[in-house]
Design a protein around this motif. Structure first.
Motif, PDB file in Angstrom:
ATOM      1  N   HIS A   1       0.851  -1.199   0.000  1.00 59.06           N
ATOM      2  CA  HIS A   1       0.000   0.000   0.000  1.00 59.06           C
ATOM      3  C   HIS A   1       0.883   1.244   0.000  1.00 59.06           C
ATOM      4  N   PRO A   2       0.548   2.261  -0.808  1.00 56.56           N
ATOM      5  CA  PRO A   2       1.409   3.432  -0.950  1.00 56.56           C
ATOM      6  C   PRO A   2       1.211   4.507   0.114  1.00 56.56           C
ATOM      7  N   SER A   3       1.352   4.108   1.381  1.00 55.97           N
ATOM      8  CA  SER A   3       1.381   5.080   2.472  1.00 55.97           C
ATOM      9  C   SER A   3       2.045   4.411   3.667  1.00 55.97           C
ATOM     10  N   LEU A   4       2.354   5.216   4.662  1.00 59.16           N
ATOM     11  CA  LEU A   4       2.842   4.679   5.927  1.00 59.16           C
ATOM     12  C   LEU A   4       1.624   4.394   6.803  1.00 59.16           C
ATOM     13  N   LEU A   5       1.102   3.198   6.644  1.00 62.94           N
ATOM     14  CA  LEU A   5      -0.055   2.827   7.452  1.00 62.94           C
ATOM     15  C   LEU A   5       0.300   2.942   8.937  1.00 62.94           C
TER      16      LEU A   5
ATOM     17  N   ARG B   1      -5.280   5.179   4.599  1.00 65.44           N
ATOM     18  CA  ARG B   1      -5.764   3.880   4.149  1.00 65.44           C
ATOM     19  C   ARG B   1      -6.696   4.062   2.960  1.00 65.44           C
ATOM     20  N   GLY B   2      -6.918   2.965   2.233  1.00 63.88           N
ATOM     21  CA  GLY B   2      -7.885   2.976   1.143  1.00 63.88           C
ATOM     22  C   GLY B   2      -7.331   3.568  -0.140  1.00 63.88           C
ATOM     23  N   LEU B   3      -8.255   4.002  -0.992  1.00 66.12           N
ATOM     24  CA  LEU B   3      -7.889   4.497  -2.317  1.00 66.12           C
ATOM     25  C   LEU B   3      -7.229   5.879  -2.252  1.00 66.12           C
ATOM     26  N   HIS B   4      -6.452   6.181  -3.294  1.00 65.14           N
ATOM     27  CA  HIS B   4      -5.869   7.513  -3.490  1.00 65.14           C
ATOM     28  C   HIS B   4      -4.989   7.935  -2.312  1.00 65.14           C
ATOM     29  N   ALA B   5      -4.164   7.019  -1.834  1.00 60.79           N
ATOM     30  CA  ALA B   5      -3.314   7.313  -0.677  1.00 60.79           C
ATOM     31  C   ALA B   5      -2.307   8.420  -0.973  1.00 60.79           C
ATOM     32  N   ILE B   6      -1.789   8.453  -2.192  1.00 58.43           N
ATOM     33  CA  ILE B   6      -0.834   9.509  -2.550  1.00 58.43           C
ATOM     34  C   ILE B   6      -1.519  10.875  -2.500  1.00 58.43           C
TER      35      ILE B   6
ATOM     36  N   ILE C   1       6.294  13.605   5.253  1.00 57.94           N
ATOM     37  CA  ILE C   1       6.804  12.257   4.975  1.00 57.94           C
ATOM     38  C   ILE C   1       5.630  11.326   4.714  1.00 57.94           C
ATOM     39  N   THR C   2       5.725  10.544   3.676  1.00 57.97           N
ATOM     40  CA  THR C   2       4.798   9.446   3.443  1.00 57.97           C
ATOM     41  C   THR C   2       5.646   8.219   3.139  1.00 57.97           C
ATOM     42  N   GLY C   3       5.136   7.273   2.382  1.00 55.84           N
ATOM     43  CA  GLY C   3       5.940   6.089   2.093  1.00 55.84           C
ATOM     44  C   GLY C   3       5.081   4.940   1.617  1.00 55.84           C
ATOM     45  N   CYS C   4       5.484   3.740   1.982  1.00 55.45           N
ATOM     46  CA  CYS C   4       4.741   2.545   1.568  1.00 55.45           C
ATOM     47  C   CYS C   4       4.868   1.478   2.634  1.00 55.45           C
TER      48      CYS C   4
ATOM     49  N   ALA D   1       1.047  14.416  -7.602  1.00 55.68           N
ATOM     50  CA  ALA D   1       0.696  13.016  -7.371  1.00 55.68           C
ATOM     51  C   ALA D   1       1.600  12.097  -8.198  1.00 55.68           C
ATOM     52  N   ALA D   2       1.914  12.517  -9.417  1.00 55.43           N
ATOM     53  CA  ALA D   2       2.737  11.686 -10.292  1.00 55.43           C
ATOM     54  C   ALA D   2       4.166  11.569  -9.789  1.00 55.43           C
ATOM     55  N   THR D   3       4.773  12.692  -9.390  1.00 55.69           N
ATOM     56  CA  THR D   3       6.172  12.638  -8.963  1.00 55.69           C
ATOM     57  C   THR D   3       6.320  11.910  -7.639  1.00 55.69           C
ATOM     58  N   LEU D   4       5.385  12.142  -6.734  1.00 62.21           N
ATOM     59  CA  LEU D   4       5.454  11.455  -5.443  1.00 62.21           C
ATOM     60  C   LEU D   4       5.209   9.965  -5.619  1.00 62.21           C
ATOM     61  N   HIS D   5       4.244   9.622  -6.449  1.00 67.65           N
ATOM     62  CA  HIS D   5       3.961   8.204  -6.689  1.00 67.65           C
ATOM     63  C   HIS D   5       5.180   7.500  -7.266  1.00 67.65           C
TER      64      HIS D   5
END
Length: 209
Positions: free
Chosen positions: A130-134, A138-143, A153-156, A184-188
């Motif tokens: 999942h593309p966030s620091l849970l 959570r869920g869709l569109h985490a970025i 800071i975010t992460g996966c 969203a594109a660069t962070l993803h």
């Protein structure tokens, strides 16, 4: 601010030489298959004592199919639109994985809700990236959630799947700074680099259990 990522959970050593037979993997994908390739490359390098037994996909026109076929890995289409319920789809997925003697299931961009049917078939061995620091985002569109929240800071995260979305036990995480000019594109793109590193490590954790 540097964009050098840091790991939240310690990475295991990558010398995975073992007398154990390879862990048989079933991978579920709905998109490009970049995480599928990351796992396959880790196996090729000898960093992961595993074998991809089969790729299950729910769409007929995704890049993941070609990436599997290039490696002569079987692919099975299970179109969710052909099943009346999510449980019925999951029963078909379980039957497919059993036929290929799968021991561990990796949801690598599987964009469908799952049911207890699949969870019960692979207790503790059904994992998701999942593309966030849970537990954040959570869920869709985490970025997009991370950008909207203006976090620094975010992460996966790779976690064991439970019925509650993105709420299962965490196996490993990697942090990625959010830059002032991120879209969203660069962070993803930067988060995905870390996904490709930690997913094989998470599988390695299970392979050693």
């Amino acid at each position: 601010m540097t964009d050098t990522p840091s790991l939240i959970s310690p990475i295991l050593t990558t010398n995975l030489a073992s007398e154990r037979p390879p862990l048989m993997l079933g991978i579920m994908a709905s998109g490009s298959g970049s995480n599928f390739v990351a796992v396959a490359r880790a196996i090729d390098r000898g960093n992961l004592n595993a074998k991809i037994a089969v790729l299950v996909h729910n769409k007929s026109d995704i890049a993941a199919i070609d990436r599997a076929r290039e490696r002569e890995i079987p692919t099975v289409l299970l179109d969710h639109r052909e099943y009346r319920t999510r449980a019925a789809l999951d029963r078909a997925i379980v039957s497919t994985f059993e036929a290929y003697q799968v021991e561990c299931v990796v949801m690598a961009g599987w964009m469908r809700m799952i049911t207890q049917v699949l969870i019960d078939a692979f207790p503790g061995r059904l994992i998701n990236i999942h593309p966030s620091l849970l537990p954040s985002f959570r869920g869709l569109h985490a970025i997009e959630q991370a950008l909207s929240a203006r976090v620094k800071i975010t992460g996966c995260t790779v976690h064991v799947v439970t019925l509650e979305v993105d709420a299962g036990p965490i196996l490993i995480q990697s942090a990625v700074p959010v830059l002032a000019d991120d879209t969203a594109a660069t962070l993803h793109a930067r988060v995905q680099i870390q996904e490709h590193l930690i997913l094989p490590e998470a599988i390695a954790i299970l392979a050693r259990c």
